[in-house]
Design an enzyme around this catalytic site. Sequence first.
Site, PDB file in Angstrom:
ATOM      1  N   ASP A  60       0.866  -1.180   0.000  1.00 44.51           N
ATOM      2  CA  ASP A  60       0.000   0.000   0.000  1.00 44.51           C
ATOM      3  C   ASP A  60       0.904   1.232   0.000  1.00 44.51           C
ATOM      4  OD1 ASP A  60       0.911   0.218   2.605  1.00 44.51           O
ATOM      5  OD2 ASP A  60      -1.026  -0.153   3.536  1.00 44.51           O
ATOM      6  N   ASP A 110      -7.670  -7.499   0.132  1.00 43.26           N
ATOM      7  CA  ASP A 110      -6.752  -7.736   1.246  1.00 43.26           C
ATOM      8  C   ASP A 110      -7.494  -7.400   2.524  1.00 43.26           C
ATOM      9  OD1 ASP A 110      -6.437  -4.653   0.918  1.00 43.26           O
ATOM     10  OD2 ASP A 110      -5.499  -5.121   2.825  1.00 43.26           O
ATOM     11  N   CYS A 150     -12.833 -29.250   6.548  1.00 42.04           N
ATOM     12  CA  CYS A 150     -11.623 -28.462   6.279  1.00 42.04           C
ATOM     13  C   CYS A 150     -10.384 -29.348   6.357  1.00 42.04           C
ATOM     14  CB  CYS A 150     -11.527 -27.316   7.282  1.00 42.04           C
ATOM     15  SG  CYS A 150     -10.067 -26.277   7.039  1.00 42.04           S
ATOM     16  N   CYS A 180      -7.192 -28.144   6.636  1.00 41.45           N
ATOM     17  CA  CYS A 180      -6.043 -27.434   7.211  1.00 41.45           C
ATOM     18  C   CYS A 180      -5.490 -28.222   8.404  1.00 41.45           C
ATOM     19  CB  CYS A 180      -6.445 -26.020   7.624  1.00 41.45           C
ATOM     20  SG  CYS A 180      -7.075 -25.893   9.309  1.00 41.45           S
ATOM     21  N   CYS A 182      -7.699 -28.369  11.626  1.00 35.37           N
ATOM     22  CA  CYS A 182      -8.885 -29.226  11.558  1.00 35.37           C
ATOM     23  C   CYS A 182      -8.529 -30.698  11.354  1.00 35.37           C
ATOM     24  CB  CYS A 182      -9.810 -28.751  10.434  1.00 35.37           C
ATOM     25  SG  CYS A 182     -10.479 -27.107  10.737  1.00 35.37           S
ATOM     26  N   HIS A 204      -5.931 -21.911   9.902  1.00 35.79           N
ATOM     27  CA  HIS A 204      -7.287 -22.297   9.512  1.00 35.79           C
ATOM     28  C   HIS A 204      -8.001 -21.156   8.786  1.00 35.79           C
ATOM     29  CE1 HIS A 204     -11.400 -23.690   9.470  1.00 35.79           C
ATOM     30  NE2 HIS A 204     -11.697 -22.472   9.898  1.00 35.79           N
TER      31      HIS A 204
HETATM   32 ZN   LIG Z   1      -9.393 -25.784   9.182  1.00 29.91          ZN
END
Ligand SMILES: [Zn+2]
Length: 376
Positions: free
Chosen positions: A93, A267, A305, A307, A310, A336
């Site tokens: 930015d 963003d 999920c 990730c 999880c 996550h």
């Molecule tokens: Zn997750």
Amino acid sequence: MTQTFSFSLHGTDGRARTGTVHTPRGDIRTPAFMPVGTAATVKAMMPENVRATGADILLGNTYHLMLRPTAERVARLGGLHKFMNWDRPILTDSGGFQVMSLGALRKLTEEGVTFKSHIDGSKHHLTPERSMEIQRLLGSDIVMCFDECPALPADRARIRESMELSMRWAKRSRDAFGDRPGHALFGIQQGGLEEDLRAESAEALRGIEFDGYAVGGLAVGEGQEAMFSCLDFAPEQLPKDKPRYLMGVGKPDDLVGAVKRGIDMFDCVLPSRSGRTGQAFTRRGVVNIKNARHMDDPRPLDAECTCPACSNYSRAYLHHVFRSQEILSSMLLTWHNLHYYQELMAAMRAAIASGTFADFEEGFHAARAQGDIEPV
Ligand SMILES: [Zn+2]
């Protein structure tokens, strides 16, 4: 790999678009979400882990980096990519927005802004020319124009005055940026929620010519309904053949509504910041992991999920590390949340490509309406 910066649009569904921004440091699949690496780090995440969530590009903050460690020091150390160990694209930015939010600590003139550092009170001057120099020293791939915007609501005269100043600064930014093959400069549309002022701003930016265009001055207190009303016309006023970036947005439903209205890039600190305060974004809405209902819950945060948080841990464990103020809590929940955001973008890209965005949107809202799984 390409040595120039370009954008190719692959498909549209209604006003929603999917495409690719090509840069010498790699492609950015759009719609894209850029995690925020304020001080040359996405807090609580290693860069390779950020990449593993699916991020093609990061955002760095000029204001923070110019104060510490300073752009000159980053340049001496080989540039921001090398410094923070992220070799893919970086957008910076201009520093304008964060300086404006200092309020009483800053002074605005035609030339630029003088402000006091929030770190040590030292005095600094930021102009379009200096902002371009800092972003060049950092080695940013996508540079943003230096601009100014009022918090909303603001009166029309103030919004016009501010927009016109930003357009003069946009021209000075373009001149100072010069010719840098492989690097892009984005203009920023201003004009508050006023359709005619937004159109004037878009016209001024088109006259200067940029590699991409941001819709600026939103997510500054106007609320989602007002923001969507503005996005009903603002993106369409910008060139169709260049990426469109909505700065500082947002919550998952903000992203879906903005993609629907023709935005390509986003963003926001929300997924990373929320991860550090125990809030997790899931397809069934926000889960507060600090809540006592998770204390004995052996199930994952989100069974669908993939990730690490999880796949490997229970809600009970995530609750425990949060309550114990363990560093791992911030790491797992940030991972996550960033994973969730990138999956959301990937799902939108796929839906636009297959012409099923309306179905996607319906499913997105239906899942959230269900709310979190029943307590054990
Ligand atoms: Zn997750």
